[in-house]
Design an enzyme around this catalytic site. Structure first.
Site, PDB file in Angstrom:
ATOM      1  CB  SER A   1      50.499  33.337  42.281  1.00 21.56           C
ATOM      2  OG  SER A   1      49.642  33.289  43.390  1.00 21.56           O
TER       3      SER A   1
ATOM      4  CG  HIS B   1      46.732  37.138  41.899  1.00 21.85           C
ATOM      5  ND1 HIS B   1      46.126  36.746  43.054  1.00 21.85           N
ATOM      6  CD2 HIS B   1      47.674  36.174  41.647  1.00 21.85           C
ATOM      7  CE1 HIS B   1      46.650  35.605  43.489  1.00 21.85           C
ATOM      8  NE2 HIS B   1      47.608  35.244  42.650  1.00 21.85           N
TER       9      HIS B   1
ATOM     10  CG  HIS C   1      38.263  36.069  46.653  1.00 20.97           C
ATOM     11  ND1 HIS C   1      38.224  34.735  46.333  1.00 20.97           N
ATOM     12  CD2 HIS C   1      39.552  36.348  46.962  1.00 20.97           C
ATOM     13  CE1 HIS C   1      39.435  34.228  46.468  1.00 20.97           C
ATOM     14  NE2 HIS C   1      40.275  35.179  46.836  1.00 20.97           N
TER      15      HIS C   1
ATOM     16  NE  ARG D   1      43.564  35.636  52.228  1.00 25.20           N
ATOM     17  CZ  ARG D   1      43.818  35.559  50.924  1.00 25.20           C
ATOM     18  NH1 ARG D   1      44.977  35.078  50.499  1.00 25.20           N
ATOM     19  NH2 ARG D   1      42.937  35.966  50.028  1.00 25.20           N
TER      20      ARG D   1
ATOM     21  CG  ASP E   1      45.392  42.074  47.890  1.00 20.47           C
ATOM     22  OD1 ASP E   1      46.382  41.686  48.520  1.00 20.47           O
ATOM     23  OD2 ASP E   1      45.011  41.532  46.829  1.00 20.47           O
TER      24      ASP E   1
HETATM   25  C1  LIG Z   1      45.092  38.092  46.641  1.00 22.60           C
HETATM   26  C2  LIG Z   1      43.989  38.265  45.655  1.00 22.60           C
HETATM   27  O1  LIG Z   1      44.197  37.983  44.515  1.00 22.60           O
HETATM   28  S1  LIG Z   1      42.509  38.753  46.219  1.00 22.60           S
HETATM   29  C3  LIG Z   1      41.806  39.649  44.838  1.00 22.60           C
HETATM   30  C4  LIG Z   1      42.533  40.942  44.629  1.00 22.60           C
HETATM   31  N1  LIG Z   1      41.930  41.753  43.545  1.00 22.60           N
HETATM   32  C5  LIG Z   1      41.172  42.835  43.804  1.00 22.60           C
HETATM   33  O2  LIG Z   1      40.936  43.213  44.932  1.00 22.60           O
HETATM   34  C6  LIG Z   1      40.677  43.606  42.586  1.00 22.60           C
HETATM   35  C7  LIG Z   1      39.197  43.956  42.736  1.00 22.60           C
HETATM   36  N2  LIG Z   1      38.369  42.785  42.618  1.00 22.60           N
HETATM   37  C8  LIG Z   1      38.069  42.215  41.416  1.00 22.60           C
HETATM   38  O3  LIG Z   1      38.416  42.729  40.327  1.00 22.60           O
HETATM   39  C9  LIG Z   1      37.263  40.938  41.379  1.00 22.60           C
HETATM   40  O4  LIG Z   1      36.421  40.878  42.517  1.00 22.60           O
HETATM   41  C10 LIG Z   1      38.140  39.659  41.334  1.00 22.60           C
HETATM   42  C11 LIG Z   1      39.134  39.748  40.154  1.00 22.60           C
HETATM   43  C12 LIG Z   1      38.930  39.500  42.613  1.00 22.60           C
HETATM   44  C13 LIG Z   1      37.236  38.459  41.132  1.00 22.60           C
HETATM   45  O5  LIG Z   1      36.675  38.540  39.874  1.00 22.60           O
HETATM   46  P1  LIG Z   1      35.394  37.696  39.435  1.00 22.60           P
HETATM   47  O6  LIG Z   1      35.448  36.333  40.011  1.00 22.60           O
HETATM   48  O7  LIG Z   1      35.285  37.822  37.966  1.00 22.60           O
HETATM   49  O8  LIG Z   1      34.249  38.508  40.198  1.00 22.60           O
HETATM   50  P2  LIG Z   1      32.676  38.514  39.921  1.00 22.60           P
HETATM   51  O9  LIG Z   1      32.205  37.232  39.322  1.00 22.60           O
HETATM   52  O10 LIG Z   1      32.047  38.974  41.177  1.00 22.60           O
HETATM   53  O11 LIG Z   1      32.544  39.649  38.802  1.00 22.60           O
HETATM   54  C14 LIG Z   1      31.276  40.011  38.289  1.00 22.60           C
HETATM   55  C15 LIG Z   1      31.344  41.472  37.884  1.00 22.60           C
HETATM   56  O12 LIG Z   1      31.563  42.275  39.075  1.00 22.60           O
HETATM   57  C16 LIG Z   1      32.686  43.102  38.901  1.00 22.60           C
HETATM   58  N3  LIG Z   1      33.417  43.256  40.141  1.00 22.60           N
HETATM   59  C17 LIG Z   1      33.922  42.276  40.935  1.00 22.60           C
HETATM   60  N4  LIG Z   1      34.612  42.827  41.966  1.00 22.60           N
HETATM   61  C18 LIG Z   1      34.528  44.163  41.820  1.00 22.60           C
HETATM   62  C19 LIG Z   1      35.054  45.252  42.542  1.00 22.60           C
HETATM   63  N5  LIG Z   1      35.841  45.087  43.594  1.00 22.60           N
HETATM   64  N6  LIG Z   1      34.782  46.494  42.092  1.00 22.60           N
HETATM   65  C20 LIG Z   1      33.996  46.682  41.001  1.00 22.60           C
HETATM   66  N7  LIG Z   1      33.491  45.679  40.257  1.00 22.60           N
HETATM   67  C21 LIG Z   1      33.762  44.436  40.666  1.00 22.60           C
HETATM   68  C22 LIG Z   1      33.531  42.351  37.884  1.00 22.60           C
HETATM   69  O13 LIG Z   1      34.501  43.205  37.304  1.00 22.60           O
HETATM   70  C23 LIG Z   1      32.460  41.816  36.935  1.00 22.60           C
HETATM   71  O14 LIG Z   1      32.050  42.890  36.132  1.00 22.60           O
HETATM   72  P3  LIG Z   1      31.600  42.661  34.589  1.00 22.60           P
HETATM   73  O15 LIG Z   1      30.507  41.630  34.638  1.00 22.60           O
HETATM   74  O16 LIG Z   1      31.167  44.008  34.133  1.00 22.60           O
HETATM   75  O17 LIG Z   1      32.824  42.150  33.873  1.00 22.60           O
HETATM   76  O1  LIG Z   2      42.237  32.810  45.712  1.00 18.53           O
HETATM   77  C1  LIG Z   2      42.360  33.649  44.810  1.00 18.53           C
HETATM   78  O2  LIG Z   2      41.875  33.515  43.676  1.00 18.53           O
HETATM   79  C2  LIG Z   2      43.086  34.920  45.046  1.00 18.53           C
HETATM   80  C3  LIG Z   2      43.613  35.057  46.430  1.00 18.53           C
HETATM   81  O3  LIG Z   2      42.948  35.530  47.314  1.00 18.53           O
HETATM   82  C4  LIG Z   2      44.951  34.548  46.693  1.00 18.53           C
HETATM   83  O4  LIG Z   2      45.541  33.911  45.809  1.00 18.53           O
HETATM   84  O5  LIG Z   2      45.456  34.762  47.808  1.00 18.53           O
END
Ligand SMILES: CC(=O)SCCNC(=O)CCNC(=O)[C@H](O)C(C)(C)COP(=O)(O)OP(=O)(O)OC[C@H]1O[C@@H](n2cnc3c(N)ncnc32)[C@H](O)[C@@H]1OP(=O)(O)O
Ligand SMILES: O=C([O-])CC(=O)C(=O)O
Length: 437
Positions: free
Chosen positions: A242, A272, A319, A328, A374
């Site tokens: 964002s 996100h 993350h 948080r 979240d």
């Molecule tokens: C406010 C925010 O934005 S905070 C984030 C909110 N999002 C979520 O909670 C969704 C669940 N989490 C995720 O999808 C991820 O952890 C993200 C998008 C936040 C970060 O993604 P990345 O930096 O790519 O994570 P990472 O490098 O650890 O990923 C490696 C692998 O682990 C997987 N992985 C990461 N987190 C999770 C999870 N919570 N559950 C299952 N698998 C996961 C990825 O999908 C990826 O799989 P792949 O290699 O088969 O494609």
């Molecule tokens: O930092 C990030 O990539 C995602 C996150 O936790 C936020 O934007 O609050």
């Protein structure tokens, strides 16, 4: 001129000079090597943005202008000794880099309550033209775009303003936009979930309490929760989707409404901000499938493992930068344990926390198995009566405006140019590393 704008000029002008001087004297210095892996996995760890509002440490979590969340709870002005900081104070801190006084915070509260009353009627017509079951983020973002008819930046730009003054109409647009977002969010909430029974703004209340009031919650507890929510979601340095989207679109000198709208489109993605709603769906589906409101840790474990087997992510965990439990998450858990210790959803969140990190760790690929913001925010809101999940990302968006729009003012103060990285095709990458299949 408003004294905050005068202060911005005093602080901003020398910083803008420093940016120019750095580019002139060190523009060709190498600051970091970039690997092919970084480019092809979302540019993680590549320093490529100038952001001053906050900085994220993988172990410690977020610091706003150098202050951690517990420090902000101590140092920012509050309404009650025991209470949460006012988001107005965090805005002032991110904008100026200085801790605000109570008077600064009151001044911003008053400004926002005043400016909030200037939303043109066509914005509500645009919302009303959408079906009620359009996701609240669609309604929210449509309203943000509709409000851009009011852009002071656009008008100033067309008059042929000097570049170095662009920050000033940007500041005005940002102040208008931030002041109006709670009205829009509450309007959508009441439209979709409360039979269009709208509640007027109360100019005597602070920004977060007003949001709570217009949504229909006047208890001290929900007002406090809303202040906390608005503070902790406000910013997460510049690279999150964002913030980066807002900055990128703003770099084309798109006005604050267009820029913020881009950021909100990103926030609406399930990886996100929309994760806060998806966590609630994940929890509810688990309860339905297991057939109890109080699953055991081994039942939660089985359900989490099934989620992974089905090729899905466990929302609220993981993350891109953090490598420890998100502070948080922790601050919300502490709030819940103090003020809603018996809430079943919070007890469940706590149980999930005991189980999921181990499961994610065992996959061997998840870089951060710990909960993010979240994982608990929806359960906390639900425990205080705000049970309508689709509004959660909108609330996140209202808060996120504080950080990304403050940074937009700084982008203009620094005089940052249009963002335009280089792209290459797959063959280029393969040749660069002498790739042999
Ligand atoms: C406010 C925010 O934005 S905070 C984030 C909110 N999002 C979520 O909670 C969704 C669940 N989490 C995720 O999808 C991820 O952890 C993200 C998008 C936040 C970060 O993604 P990345 O930096 O790519 O994570 P990472 O490098 O650890 O990923 C490696 C692998 O682990 C997987 N992985 C990461 N987190 C999770 C999870 N919570 N559950 C299952 N698998 C996961 C990825 O999908 C990826 O799989 P792949 O290699 O088969 O494609
Ligand atoms: O930092 C990030 O990539 C995602 C996150 O936790 C936020 O934007 O609050």
């Amino acid at each position: 001129m408003d004294y905050i704008k005068e202060r911005i000029i005093e602080i901003g002008r020398p910083k803008a000079e420093m940016v120019k001087d750095l580019i002139k004297k060190h523009g060709d210095d190498v600051i970091q090597d970039v690997t092919l892996g970084q480019v092809l996995t979302g540019m993680k760890g590549m320093v490529s943005l100038l952001t001053c509002t906050s900085k994220l440490d993988p172990e410690e979590g977020i610091r706003f202008r150098g202050y951690s969340i517990p420090q902000l709870q101590e140092l920012l002005p509050k309404l009650h000794q025991e209470g949460e900081p006012l988001p107005e104070g965090l805005f002032y801190l991110m904008l100026t880099g200085e801790l605000p006084t109570k008077e600064d915070v009151n001044h911003i509260s008053e400004q926002w309550a005043l400016r909030a009353q200037g939303i043109p009627s066509h914005v509500f017509d645009v919302i009303n033209a959408l079906p009620k079951d359009a996701h609240p983020m669609i309604q929210f973002n449509s309203a943000i775009l509709a409000m851009s008819t009011e852009s002071q930046f656009r008008k100033a730009y067309l008059t042929g303003m000097d570049k170095k003054d662009y920050w000033a109409p940007t500041y005005e647009g940002v102040m208008d936009l931030i002041s109006r977002l709670p009205v829009i969010a509450a309007y959508i909430y009441r439209r979709v979930f409360h039979n269009e029974k709208y509640i007027d703004i109360d100019p005597s209340l602070d920004w977060a309490a007003n949001l709570s009031h217009m949504m229909g919650y006047d208890s001290i507890e929900v007002q406090r929760l809303m202040r906390l929510y608005m503070v902790i979601h406000a910013d997460h340095e510049g690279g999150n989707v964002s913030a980066h989207a807002t900055h990128l679109v703003g770099s084309a000198l798109s006005n604050p409404y267009y820029s913020f709208s881009a950021g909100m489109n990103g926030l609406a993605g399930p990886l996100h901000g929309m994760a806060n709603q998806n966590v609630m769906h994940w929890i509810n589906k688990m309860l339905r499938e297991i057939g109890t409101d109080s699953p055991s840790t081994s039942q939660i474990k089985d359900y989490a493992e099934m989620t992974l087997r089905n090729g899905q992510v466990i929302p609220g965990y993981g993350h891109a930068v953090l490598r420890k439990t998100d502070p948080r998450f922790t601050v919300q858990l502490e709030f819940a344990k103090k003020y809603a210790p018996d809430a079943p959803l919070i007890q469940l969140v706590d149980k999930i926390y005991q189980v999921v990190p181990d499961i994610l760790e065992k996959t061997g690929k998840v870089k951060n198995p710990w909960p993010n913001v979240d994982a608990i925010s929806g359960s906390l809101l639900s425990s205080f009566g705000i049970t309508e999940y689709p509004i959660y990302t909108v609330l996140f968006g209202v808060s996120r405006a504080l950080g990304v729009l403050t940074q937009l003012i700084w982008d203009r103060l620094y005089g940052l140019p249009i963002e335009r990285p280089k792209s290459q095709n797959l063959q280029w990458f393969a040749e660069k590393v002498n790739y042999q299949p």
